[in-house]
Design a protein around this motif. Structure first.
Motif, PDB file in Angstrom:
ATOM      1  N   ALA A  49      -6.070 -71.329  45.640  1.00 38.76           N
ATOM      2  CA  ALA A  49      -7.445 -71.495  46.101  1.00 38.76           C
ATOM      3  C   ALA A  49      -7.536 -72.369  47.351  1.00 38.76           C
ATOM      4  CB  ALA A  49      -8.303 -72.092  44.988  1.00 38.76           C
ATOM      5  N   ILE A  50      -6.512 -73.154  47.624  1.00 37.67           N
ATOM      6  CA  ILE A  50      -6.489 -74.032  48.793  1.00 37.67           C
ATOM      7  C   ILE A  50      -5.472 -73.480  49.780  1.00 37.67           C
ATOM      8  CG2 ILE A  50      -6.196 -76.393  49.635  1.00 37.67           C
ATOM      9  CD1 ILE A  50      -8.495 -76.093  47.661  1.00 37.67           C
ATOM     10  N   ILE A  51      -5.935 -72.765  50.788  1.00 35.19           N
ATOM     11  CA  ILE A  51      -5.017 -71.999  51.635  1.00 35.19           C
ATOM     12  C   ILE A  51      -4.139 -72.877  52.518  1.00 35.19           C
ATOM     13  CG2 ILE A  51      -6.489 -69.952  51.633  1.00 35.19           C
ATOM     14  CD1 ILE A  51      -7.497 -70.756  54.383  1.00 35.19           C
ATOM     15  N   ALA A  52      -4.532 -74.128  52.728  1.00 36.34           N
ATOM     16  CA  ALA A  52      -3.712 -75.017  53.557  1.00 36.34           C
ATOM     17  C   ALA A  52      -2.465 -75.489  52.830  1.00 36.34           C
ATOM     18  CB  ALA A  52      -4.542 -76.221  53.998  1.00 36.34           C
ATOM     19  N   GLY A  53      -2.462 -75.415  51.498  1.00 37.31           N
ATOM     20  CA  GLY A  53      -1.358 -75.952  50.718  1.00 37.31           C
ATOM     21  C   GLY A  53      -0.004 -75.313  50.983  1.00 37.31           C
ATOM     22  N   PRO A  54       0.111 -74.001  50.927  1.00 38.05           N
ATOM     23  CA  PRO A  54       1.423 -73.377  51.141  1.00 38.05           C
ATOM     24  C   PRO A  54       2.029 -73.678  52.506  1.00 38.05           C
ATOM     25  CG  PRO A  54      -0.057 -71.841  50.055  1.00 38.05           C
ATOM     26  CD  PRO A  54      -0.883 -73.022  50.429  1.00 38.05           C
ATOM     27  N   ASP A  55       1.232 -73.658  53.575  1.00 37.40           N
ATOM     28  CA  ASP A  55       1.755 -74.006  54.903  1.00 37.40           C
ATOM     29  C   ASP A  55       2.299 -75.425  54.908  1.00 37.40           C
ATOM     30  OD1 ASP A  55       1.114 -71.559  55.951  1.00 37.40           O
ATOM     31  OD2 ASP A  55      -0.615 -72.255  57.108  1.00 37.40           O
ATOM     32  N   ALA A  56       1.545 -76.339  54.298  1.00 37.33           N
ATOM     33  CA  ALA A  56       1.977 -77.732  54.250  1.00 37.33           C
ATOM     34  C   ALA A  56       3.280 -77.878  53.480  1.00 37.33           C
ATOM     35  CB  ALA A  56       0.883 -78.591  53.621  1.00 37.33           C
ATOM     36  N   ALA A  57       3.401 -77.138  52.405  1.00 36.94           N
ATOM     37  CA  ALA A  57       4.625 -77.206  51.599  1.00 36.94           C
ATOM     38  C   ALA A  57       5.827 -76.690  52.383  1.00 36.94           C
ATOM     39  CB  ALA A  57       4.435 -76.409  50.313  1.00 36.94           C
ATOM     40  N   VAL A  58       5.624 -75.626  53.146  1.00 40.08           N
ATOM     41  CA  VAL A  58       6.717 -75.081  53.965  1.00 40.08           C
ATOM     42  C   VAL A  58       7.159 -76.108  55.008  1.00 40.08           C
ATOM     43  CG1 VAL A  58       7.302 -73.334  55.701  1.00 40.08           C
ATOM     44  CG2 VAL A  58       6.107 -72.661  53.605  1.00 40.08           C
ATOM     45  N   ALA A  74      -9.947 -79.728  68.510  1.00 37.22           N
ATOM     46  CA  ALA A  74     -10.696 -79.185  69.654  1.00 37.22           C
ATOM     47  C   ALA A  74     -10.282 -77.790  70.105  1.00 37.22           C
ATOM     48  CB  ALA A  74     -10.577 -80.133  70.838  1.00 37.22           C
ATOM     49  N   ILE A  75      -9.065 -77.351  69.815  1.00 36.99           N
ATOM     50  CA  ILE A  75      -8.562 -76.114  70.428  1.00 36.99           C
ATOM     51  C   ILE A  75      -8.366 -74.985  69.415  1.00 36.99           C
ATOM     52  CG2 ILE A  75      -6.686 -75.057  71.752  1.00 36.99           C
ATOM     53  CD1 ILE A  75      -8.063 -76.989  73.444  1.00 36.99           C
ATOM     54  N   LEU A  76      -7.576 -75.231  68.395  1.00 39.14           N
ATOM     55  CA  LEU A  76      -7.140 -74.177  67.472  1.00 39.14           C
ATOM     56  C   LEU A  76      -8.041 -74.146  66.237  1.00 39.14           C
ATOM     57  CD1 LEU A  76      -3.315 -74.937  67.742  1.00 39.14           C
ATOM     58  CD2 LEU A  76      -4.576 -73.091  68.884  1.00 39.14           C
ATOM     59  N   PRO A  77      -8.880 -73.123  66.086  1.00 36.85           N
ATOM     60  CA  PRO A  77      -9.875 -73.110  65.008  1.00 36.85           C
ATOM     61  C   PRO A  77      -9.273 -73.106  63.603  1.00 36.85           C
ATOM     62  CG  PRO A  77     -10.441 -71.508  66.705  1.00 36.85           C
ATOM     63  CD  PRO A  77      -9.042 -71.967  66.991  1.00 36.85           C
ATOM     64  N   GLN A  78      -8.362 -72.156  63.364  1.00 40.93           N
ATOM     65  CA  GLN A  78      -7.726 -72.046  62.048  1.00 40.93           C
ATOM     66  C   GLN A  78      -6.227 -71.823  62.249  1.00 40.93           C
ATOM     67  OE1 GLN A  78     -10.309 -68.857  60.390  1.00 40.93           O
ATOM     68  NE2 GLN A  78     -10.863 -70.370  58.827  1.00 40.93           N
ATOM     69  N   PRO A  79      -5.485 -72.876  62.541  1.00 43.55           N
ATOM     70  CA  PRO A  79      -4.077 -72.717  62.883  1.00 43.55           C
ATOM     71  C   PRO A  79      -3.251 -72.136  61.734  1.00 43.55           C
ATOM     72  CG  PRO A  79      -4.619 -75.027  62.532  1.00 43.55           C
ATOM     73  CD  PRO A  79      -5.912 -74.290  62.570  1.00 43.55           C
ATOM     74  N   ASP A  80      -2.411 -71.161  62.089  1.00 44.76           N
ATOM     75  CA  ASP A  80      -1.468 -70.625  61.104  1.00 44.76           C
ATOM     76  C   ASP A  80      -0.227 -71.515  61.090  1.00 44.76           C
ATOM     77  OD1 ASP A  80      -0.058 -69.961  63.424  1.00 44.76           O
ATOM     78  OD2 ASP A  80      -0.585 -67.833  63.323  1.00 44.76           O
ATOM     79  N   LEU A  81       0.780 -71.101  60.329  1.00 42.59           N
ATOM     80  CA  LEU A  81       1.976 -71.933  60.197  1.00 42.59           C
ATOM     81  C   LEU A  81       2.633 -72.190  61.550  1.00 42.59           C
ATOM     82  CD1 LEU A  81       4.137 -73.384  58.549  1.00 42.59           C
ATOM     83  CD2 LEU A  81       5.231 -71.157  58.158  1.00 42.59           C
ATOM     84  N   LYS A  82       2.760 -71.157  62.371  1.00 44.05           N
ATOM     85  CA  LYS A  82       3.374 -71.321  63.683  1.00 44.05           C
ATOM     86  C   LYS A  82       2.588 -72.321  64.531  1.00 44.05           C
ATOM     87  CE  LYS A  82       4.762 -68.744  67.824  1.00 44.05           C
ATOM     88  NZ  LYS A  82       4.806 -67.405  68.473  1.00 44.05           N
ATOM     89  N   GLN A  83       1.270 -72.215  64.504  1.00 40.44           N
ATOM     90  CA  GLN A  83       0.439 -73.123  65.299  1.00 40.44           C
ATOM     91  C   GLN A  83       0.474 -74.544  64.743  1.00 40.44           C
ATOM     92  OE1 GLN A  83      -3.101 -70.684  64.992  1.00 40.44           O
ATOM     93  NE2 GLN A  83      -2.988 -70.138  67.167  1.00 40.44           N
ATOM     94  N   LYS A  84       0.584 -74.692  63.429  1.00 42.85           N
ATOM     95  CA  LYS A  84       0.702 -76.038  62.852  1.00 42.85           C
ATOM     96  C   LYS A  84       2.003 -76.704  63.284  1.00 42.85           C
ATOM     97  CE  LYS A  84      -2.337 -75.150  58.947  1.00 42.85           C
ATOM     98  NZ  LYS A  84      -2.452 -74.803  57.522  1.00 42.85           N
ATOM     99  N   LEU A  85       3.040 -75.922  63.456  1.00 41.90           N
ATOM    100  CA  LEU A  85       4.300 -76.477  63.956  1.00 41.90           C
ATOM    101  C   LEU A  85       4.163 -76.895  65.419  1.00 41.90           C
ATOM    102  CD1 LEU A  85       6.811 -74.027  62.244  1.00 41.90           C
ATOM    103  CD2 LEU A  85       6.502 -76.460  61.727  1.00 41.90           C
ATOM    104  N   PRO A 114      -6.052 -79.021  58.475  1.00 46.41           N
ATOM    105  CA  PRO A 114      -5.928 -77.592  58.172  1.00 46.41           C
ATOM    106  C   PRO A 114      -6.733 -76.693  59.092  1.00 46.41           C
ATOM    107  CG  PRO A 114      -7.279 -78.697  56.525  1.00 46.41           C
ATOM    108  CD  PRO A 114      -6.670 -79.769  57.377  1.00 46.41           C
ATOM    109  N   ASP A 115      -7.801 -77.235  59.701  1.00 44.33           N
ATOM    110  CA  ASP A 115      -8.606 -76.431  60.625  1.00 44.33           C
ATOM    111  C   ASP A 115      -9.386 -77.365  61.546  1.00 44.33           C
ATOM    112  OD1 ASP A 115     -11.036 -77.219  59.277  1.00 44.33           O
ATOM    113  OD2 ASP A 115     -10.668 -75.656  57.804  1.00 44.33           O
ATOM    114  N   ILE A 116     -10.019 -76.770  62.544  1.00 46.03           N
ATOM    115  CA  ILE A 116     -10.720 -77.545  63.566  1.00 46.03           C
ATOM    116  C   ILE A 116     -11.941 -78.258  62.992  1.00 46.03           C
ATOM    117  CG2 ILE A 116     -12.261 -75.722  64.369  1.00 46.03           C
ATOM    118  CD1 ILE A 116     -11.654 -76.607  67.229  1.00 46.03           C
TER     119      ILE A 116
END
Length: 304
Positions: free
Chosen positions: A187-196, A144-155, A245-247
C-alpha cells in the motif's frame, strides 16, 4: 564538516568573484540578497527585467540600483530568456530567479536549447537546511523538479545529495530514504524502492555514502522515536540527507520548516552546465543569500 549555513557563506567569500544573472528581480528579498552578496565581494550582477519595476523594488529594499547592470525588458518571458542566455553564452557565471514562478523559470532552464543542460544529463534540486531543532544541516531532495521519482531518479537524487555532502566536508553521509512507514507494504509505493536502495548500500553499490530505508521521517531525524519503535542502524536519528518519495512531500517539508520552524534553506540545481540558484519566491533574504553562496561553493554539484 560544515554544520551551519553561515559557514557556506564564508566559503563562498573565499571564492573568485562571479557574475550573477538575475531574472525578474522585482521583490525586496531577492534584491537584498543580491546586494548583500555584492557588498561581501562575492559577485557582480546583471538584473534582467522591467527597469521601472526593478527601480521601485530597489527603493523599497533600500538598495542602490546604480551598483548593478540592468537589461531592460518589459516582458517577463523575454527578461527570463535574456537572463538564461547570458549564462549560456558565458557572459555571466550563474543564474538566479526573482519574482517569477518556479514553473516558468525551470521551463526556461530545462528546455533543450537553453544551453544549460547537456544531452541526457539528469537535473534535480538540492536543498540544504539549517533547522534550530536539529543538530546539523539536512540536505534533501527533490522538492522542486521531479514530481514522482522512480528508482532510477531516486538514485540520481541520492548521488546529488551525497555529492553535496562531500562538498560540505562530510566524506560518508548518512542517507534516509523516506516513506510513510519503515514497514514494507504494497500500500506504500515508496517502500520497495527504499528497500532496494538500502540493499544496494549494504552491497557497496552507492559510492561514498550509507543509505537506509524505508524510514519514516521521525525515525530519520529523531533518536527517541527510533528507540521507541525499536529500529537500530547507523542512520536513524542522525540522517545527513533525506530522499523524499515525491515532490509534494519534499516541498511540504521545505515550506513547513521555513514558515513554522524558523529554518533557513539554501537551494540550487544539480546537473546543469552552470550553477543555477533555485529558491521559493517566499524565501527570506537570508535564505536567498545562502542560496547564492551554495551555488558558488557547489558549482554544478554533480556530473550525472
Amino acid at each position: 564538516m560544515i554544520k551551519k549555513l553561515e559557514e557556506i557563506l564564508l566559503m563562498a567569500q573565499q571564492k573568485q568573484k562571479r557574475k550573477l544573472s538575475v531574472a525578474c528581480p522585482y521583490d525586496v528579498h531577492t534584491l537584498q540578497a543580491v546586494d548583500n552578496a555584492r557588498r561581501r565581494g562575492m559577485i557582480t550582477a546583471v538584473l534582467c527585467g522591467d527597469a521601472a519595476k526593478i527601480g521601485f523594488a530597489a527603493q523599497v529594499a533600500d538598495v542602490e540600483i546604480g551598483n548593478f547592470e540592468i537589461c531592460d525588458f518589459k516582458d517577463d518571458d523575454e527578461a527570463l530568456s535574456k537572463a538564461v542566455g547570458l549564462v549560456a553564452d558565458g557572459e555571466a557565471d550563474f543564474l538566479m530567479k526573482g519574482l517569477i514562478s518556479s514553473e516558468k523559470y525551470l521551463k526556461a532552464v530545462l528546455r533543450r536549447n537553453s544551453g544549460l543542460i547537456a544531452g541526457s544529463t539528469a537535473i534535480t534540486h538540492v536543498a540544504v537546511m539549517e533547522n534550530p531543532n536539529y543538530h546539523k544541516l539536512i540536505i534533501f531532495g527533490d522538492s522542486a523538479i521531479l514530481p514522482q521519482p522512480d528508482l532510477k531518479q531516486k538514485l540520481i537524487i541520492l548521488n546529488a545529495l551525497s555529492a553535496m555532502a562531500h562538498i560540505l566536508g562530510n566524506p560518508l553521509p548518512k542517507v534516509a530514504v523516506l516513506a510513510a512507514t519503515e514497514l514494507i507494504s504494497n500500500a506504500i509505493i515508496a517502500g520497495p524502492d527504499a528497500a532496494v536502495i538500502s540493499k544496494m548500500s549494504d552491497r557497496h553499490q552507492l559510492g561514498q555514502c550509507m543509505a537506509e530505508g524505508p524510514l519514516s521521517l521521525d525515525l530519520a531525524i529523531n533518536s527517541q522515536a527510533a528507540q521507541i519503535k525499536g529500529v537500530t542502524n547507523e542512520v536513524v536519528g542522525d540522517a545527513d540527507c533525506l530522499i523524499f518519495p515525491d515532490i509534494e512531500a519534499g516541498n511540504s517539508f521545505y515550506k513547513t520548516n521555513t514558515k513554522l520552524a524558523g529554518a533557513q534553506v539554501a537551494g540550487c540545481l544539480a546537473g546543469t552546465k552552470a550553477p543555477v540558484v533555485l529558491t521559493s519566491r517566499g524565501d527570506s533574504a537570508q535564505s536567498k543569500l545562502y542560496s547564492i553562496a551554495l551555488a558558488m561553493v557547489a558549482g554544478t554539484v554533480v556530473d550525472n
